[in-house]
Design a protein around this motif. Structure first.
Motif, mmCIF file in Angstrom:
data_model
loop_
_atom_site.group_PDB
_atom_site.id
_atom_site.type_symbol
_atom_site.label_atom_id
_atom_site.label_comp_id
_atom_site.label_asym_id
_atom_site.label_seq_id
_atom_site.Cartn_x
_atom_site.Cartn_y
_atom_site.Cartn_z
ATOM 1 N N SER A 183 0.843 -1.197 0.000
ATOM 2 C CA SER A 183 0.000 0.000 0.000
ATOM 3 C C SER A 183 0.876 1.243 0.000
ATOM 4 C CB SER A 183 -0.909 -0.003 1.239
ATOM 5 O OG SER A 183 -1.669 1.186 1.303
ATOM 6 N N LYS A 184 0.841 1.975 -1.102
ATOM 7 C CA LYS A 184 1.652 3.186 -1.236
ATOM 8 C C LYS A 184 0.900 4.233 -2.045
ATOM 9 C CE LYS A 184 6.229 1.026 -0.936
ATOM 10 N NZ LYS A 184 6.733 1.822 0.196
ATOM 11 N N LEU A 185 1.364 5.469 -1.942
ATOM 12 C CA LEU A 185 0.932 6.560 -2.801
ATOM 13 C C LEU A 185 2.162 7.159 -3.464
ATOM 14 C CD1 LEU A 185 -1.700 8.364 -0.506
ATOM 15 C CD2 LEU A 185 -2.169 6.838 -2.431
ATOM 16 N N LEU A 186 1.953 7.904 -4.520
ATOM 17 C CA LEU A 186 3.056 8.538 -5.231
ATOM 18 C C LEU A 186 3.087 10.019 -4.894
ATOM 19 C CD1 LEU A 186 2.299 5.921 -6.942
ATOM 20 C CD2 LEU A 186 3.392 7.091 -8.851
ATOM 21 N N TYR A 187 4.212 10.501 -4.371
ATOM 22 C CA TYR A 187 4.379 11.946 -4.186
ATOM 23 C C TYR A 187 4.466 12.610 -5.558
ATOM 24 C CZ TYR A 187 5.297 11.650 0.854
ATOM 25 O OH TYR A 187 5.178 11.466 2.212
ATOM 26 N N SER A 188 3.747 13.705 -5.728
ATOM 27 C CA SER A 188 3.678 14.330 -7.056
ATOM 28 C C SER A 188 5.026 14.879 -7.519
ATOM 29 C CB SER A 188 2.640 15.458 -7.051
ATOM 30 O OG SER A 188 3.014 16.495 -6.157
ATOM 31 N N ARG A 189 5.941 15.113 -6.601
ATOM 32 C CA ARG A 189 7.311 15.505 -6.974
ATOM 33 C C ARG A 189 8.322 14.474 -6.470
ATOM 34 N NH1 ARG A 189 7.231 20.705 -8.988
ATOM 35 N NH2 ARG A 189 5.434 21.954 -8.344
ATOM 36 N N LYS B 160 8.836 18.298 2.195
ATOM 37 C CA LYS B 160 8.504 17.450 1.045
ATOM 38 C C LYS B 160 7.003 17.452 0.789
ATOM 39 C CE LYS B 160 9.014 12.720 -0.679
ATOM 40 N NZ LYS B 160 9.559 11.366 -0.400
ATOM 41 N N PHE B 161 6.217 17.362 1.850
ATOM 42 C CA PHE B 161 4.759 17.405 1.726
ATOM 43 C C PHE B 161 4.322 18.711 1.063
ATOM 44 C CE2 PHE B 161 0.512 18.377 3.159
ATOM 45 C CZ PHE B 161 -0.154 17.168 3.247
ATOM 46 N N LEU B 162 4.858 19.826 1.540
ATOM 47 C CA LEU B 162 4.446 21.135 1.030
ATOM 48 C C LEU B 162 4.894 21.351 -0.412
ATOM 49 C CD1 LEU B 162 5.265 23.255 4.212
ATOM 50 C CD2 LEU B 162 3.008 22.490 3.446
ATOM 51 N N GLN B 163 6.085 20.873 -0.767
ATOM 52 C CA GLN B 163 6.575 21.055 -2.125
ATOM 53 C C GLN B 163 5.749 20.293 -3.147
ATOM 54 O OE1 GLN B 163 10.709 19.878 -1.631
ATOM 55 N NE2 GLN B 163 11.392 22.004 -1.801
ATOM 56 N N CYS B 164 5.114 19.205 -2.716
ATOM 57 C CA CYS B 164 4.310 18.407 -3.642
ATOM 58 C C CYS B 164 2.894 18.937 -3.809
ATOM 59 C CB CYS B 164 4.244 16.959 -3.151
ATOM 60 S SG CYS B 164 5.832 16.097 -3.194
ATOM 61 N N ASN C 75 7.724 5.702 -2.963
ATOM 62 C CA ASN C 75 8.497 4.673 -3.651
ATOM 63 C C ASN C 75 9.950 5.082 -3.872
ATOM 64 O OD1 ASN C 75 6.251 2.623 -4.766
ATOM 65 N ND2 ASN C 75 5.458 4.706 -4.914
ATOM 66 N N ASP C 76 10.431 6.088 -3.152
ATOM 67 C CA ASP C 76 11.777 6.599 -3.398
ATOM 68 C C ASP C 76 12.847 5.538 -3.165
ATOM 69 O OD1 ASP C 76 10.568 8.940 -3.987
ATOM 70 O OD2 ASP C 76 11.402 10.112 -2.334
ATOM 71 N N CYS C 77 12.651 4.680 -2.173
ATOM 72 C CA CYS C 77 13.647 3.655 -1.858
ATOM 73 C C CYS C 77 13.849 2.718 -3.052
ATOM 74 C CB CYS C 77 13.221 2.864 -0.626
ATOM 75 S SG CYS C 77 14.360 1.540 -0.149
ATOM 76 N N ALA C 78 12.769 2.282 -3.685
ATOM 77 C CA ALA C 78 12.867 1.371 -4.830
ATOM 78 C C ALA C 78 13.563 2.031 -6.011
ATOM 79 C CB ALA C 78 11.474 0.893 -5.234
ATOM 80 N N VAL C 79 13.250 3.303 -6.266
ATOM 81 C CA VAL C 79 13.857 4.001 -7.397
ATOM 82 C C VAL C 79 15.346 4.218 -7.157
ATOM 83 C CG1 VAL C 79 13.825 6.122 -8.773
ATOM 84 C CG2 VAL C 79 11.679 5.128 -7.975
#
Length: 676
Positions: A254-260, A381-385, A605-609
């Motif tokens: 269960s994950k979401l994608l950060y827009s940035r 990070k939350f605010l930048q996205c 998903n930053d860890c996987a990338v």
């Protein structure tokens, strides 16, 4: 003996899929094999029947069939074998429960007349994933692309941020409008049968624009938005869930994608974005004092919020503005670097409700473990996205998270990669002289040679992982009949963080998905719960489930407006978290064998990338990581190839531009006719 010049990938998790796509894109030959009969490993998505099969398989833990028991005889004297595991031990403590009306489901099968939906992970549905946009009207998806489509309902995701957040929020509001949601097949079937158009009965949605001029329908007068919260939810039986099982796409992770985030940037850069569509996460929720509340995220949300006083609004905006460029003001936080982020918030003279919102719903960090710098980084990070694609920082892929590995598998296949499911590997073959891995032996006794080998952690044997200390993730998936927070619109994608209910426990992240994400049937919601494990998944998560939902088959008595959503079906399981394990921890692996980890407990998903890019650069330091594919208009063909084609074409100057525009549009690229 078959030979692959470059890479053999064993298993198909997200990091491996990205590496396979990057290798194939750079011109390498790739063979991708998996002992399972579905793509994605622990990143996969299943239909309901597919998930039941997965549950049964993991509860039984049967050994894979060994068609070549004497594979050790194939190892030469100057070679050494590293056996691979035939059991997947990454999933444990699987328990499923049916809380709904347990009418007899014997003999009930999934409806075969439904359109082909992408059941990523169901054996019977391999290759059935429709291309981008095939079901987008019902899904209200956001196609990833470089230019906006003038008629698109969704927001096309591109590399450029929106010029103004306010304009984006207006577009996003149009995307999430319940009146625009035709509900795909079931709605179309009703329309064909003359059962009305626009909003379906019981959804609480306003009539759609297209149906605005139609005759009034008295039967729908009791579904006004103002009465949505007090409306009795539709009764769903277990046999209905089984029958509509193809409408479910249930993620193991269960994950979401950060827009940035790194994954969105990679999807856009590599043009893999054309294979998927996304939906905005429409709201961020908080659980405080036994109630679920919506958290104001954007500037407009803050000033329109009725939960906050004017003083709180000013305090919150002042703190969030500081977080955006906190590096420029070290004097504000350097005295608190050794403190936790929760302790730092107390020094900022914020009210308890603001501290709760920031800690659990914006920064989403652990209350007792995260430092001040970690909290500030997460908040920034939350605010930048915010504002790139909507008024929350998050996106969710239509048809489930399992679509993402499949998208990269498609790119790999387009550039010549070969995929083999139900193809087990028995061992890695090492050359004693060089110490490098030279081949694998599969379950047919066939040797396959390659230069590099990438294997997912779950396939390594216990002898290889003796010194590895794994973490565990507790997961639960619920099918419910109502949202945790009812509003005028039922089509909401929500993220909720529940603080630890008792000392020593971790916070629980809940992601609630509606039917327009194409992950569940109409009139139901799919709820994913995730937290780091302290006990079994059921022991970790059931207290939170009991706080948010009703597990009774009969409705609870009490105030109808405060009535909890009812759980119809649930599954609990623990999954191994191998992220952060160094390669040196694995015993006896040669330098040209790389290990990919399974899913981690983080939201993004930053860890996987990062892991995929690190491994690719170690193998091919001179190659670009996942470059964009060439534009068809920029490809220069050989004259020998062009002349035969031109001999059969009309030489009219009008023919060629029209063909190019059509081809460009069909490939999902920018429509050149709009520029003309």
């Amino acid at each position: 003996m078959p030979s692959v010049n470059t890479c053999v990938h064993y298993q198909g998790c997200l990091p491996e899929s990205i590496i396979a796509a990057a290798c194939a894109r750079s011109g390498q030959r790739v063979l991708h094999v998996d002992s399972r009969n579905y793509y994605g490993g622990n990143w996969a998505s299943f239909s309901f029947s597919g998930l039941l099969s997965w549950i049964k398989e993991n509860q039984q833990k049967t050994d894979l069939s060994d068609e070549c028991e004497d594979w050790r005889k194939l190892i030469l004297e100057d070679e050494e074998a590293i056996p691979l595991s035939s059991k997947d031990k990454t999933i444990q403590h699987v328990e499923d429960f049916c809380f709904g009306d347990q009418d007899s489901a014997e003999g009930v099968e999934e409806a075969g007349a439904l359109p082909k939906l992408p059941v990523f992970g169901a054996p019977a549905a391999q290759g059935e994933t429709p291309g981008p946009g095939k079901e987008s009207p019902a899904a209200e998806g956001i196609p990833l692309g470089s230019q906006p489509s003038p008629a698109a309902e969704g927001i096309p995701l591109g590399s450029q941020p929106s010029p103004a957040a306010e304009g984006v929020e207006k577009e996003n509001a149009a995307v999430e409008s319940p009146g625009e949601e035709p509900q795909s097949c079931s709605e179309a079937a009703r329309a064909a049968a003359g059962d009305g158009a626009g909003a379906a009965p019981g959804t609480g949605a306003a009539p759609s624009t297209a149906a605005g001029d139609s005759a009034p329908q008295p039967a729908k007068t009791d579904t006004a938005p103002s009465e949505n919260a007090a409306q009795e939810p539709k009764k769903i039986t277990y046999s209905q869930i089984v029958r509509e099982g193809r409408r479910f796409n249930i993620d193991l992770v269960s994950k979401l994608l950060y827009s940035r985030g790194l994954l969105i940037d990679l999807l856009i850069k590599s043009n893999v974005s054309r294979y998927a569509e996304f939906k905005n996460a429409t709201r961020v929720l908080a659980f405080r004092e036994g109630k679920v509340e919506q958290v104001p995220c954007s500037r407009a949300d803050v000033f329109n919020s009725r939960q906050l006083t004017m003083v709180e609004k000013r305090m919150l905006m002042k703190f969030l503005t500081f977080c955006l460029d906190y590096e420029q003001h070290p004097e504000e936080y350097q005295d608190h670097e050794s403190s936790t982020f929760a302790e730092f918030l107390q020094t900022r003279k914020l009210t308890p409700s603001l501290q709760h919102f920031i800690l659990h719903s914006i920064a989403m960090v652990a209350e007792t473990e995260s430092s001040t710098l970690e909290g500030l980084q997460a908040t920034k990070k939350f605010l930048q996205c915010l504002g790139r694609y909507g008024n929350t920082p998050f996106l969710f892929p239509l048809y489930g998270q399992g679509e993402i590995p499949q998208c990269f598998c498609r790119l790999c296949a387009v550039f010549g990669g070969i995929y083999c499911l139900r193809h087990a590997v028995r061992c890695l073959v090492l050359d004693r002289a060089s110490g490098r891995c030279k081949a694998i032996v599969d379950h047919f006794g066939q040797r396959i040679s390659a230069n590099y080998f990438i294997v997912e952690d779950s396939y390594l044997s216990e002898s290889t992982c003796t010194n590895v200390c794994y973490r565990q993730i507790s997961r639960a998936v619920l099918i419910t009949d109502q949202s945790v927070l009812n509003t005028d619109s039922e089509q909401q994608v929500s993220i909720l963080t529940v603080p630890p209910l008792e000392p020593g426990r971790a916070a629980v992240r809940a992601i609630e998905l509606c039917s327009s994400t194409m992950t569940c049937m109409k009139d139901t919601y799919l709820v994913h719960l995730t937290c780091p494990s302290t006990k079994t998944a059921r022991e970790d998560l059931e207290p939170v489930v009991q706080k948010l939902f009703s597990l009774n088959t009969e409705k609870e008595t009490g105030n109808e407006e405060l009535e909890k959503p009812r759980v119809l079906w649930a599954v609990y399981f623990n999954v191994r978290d191998s992220s952060g394990v160094e390669k040196s921890s694995y015993a006896g692996l040669p330098s040209n064998v790389y290990v990919c980890s399974g899913p981690d407990s983080a939201l993004g998903n930053d860890c996987a990338v990062r892991q995929a890019e690190t491994i690719f650069r170690e193998m091919f330091p001179a190659e670009e990581f996942c470059p964009p594919p060439p534009n068809p208009e920029d490809i220069i063909y050989d004259e020998d190839e062009i002349e035969p084609e031109e001999s059969g074409l009309n030489n009219s100057p009008e023919t060629k531009p029209e063909t190019s525009a059509e081809e460009s549009s069909s490939e999902g690229g920018a429509d050149v006719t709009k520029e003309e």
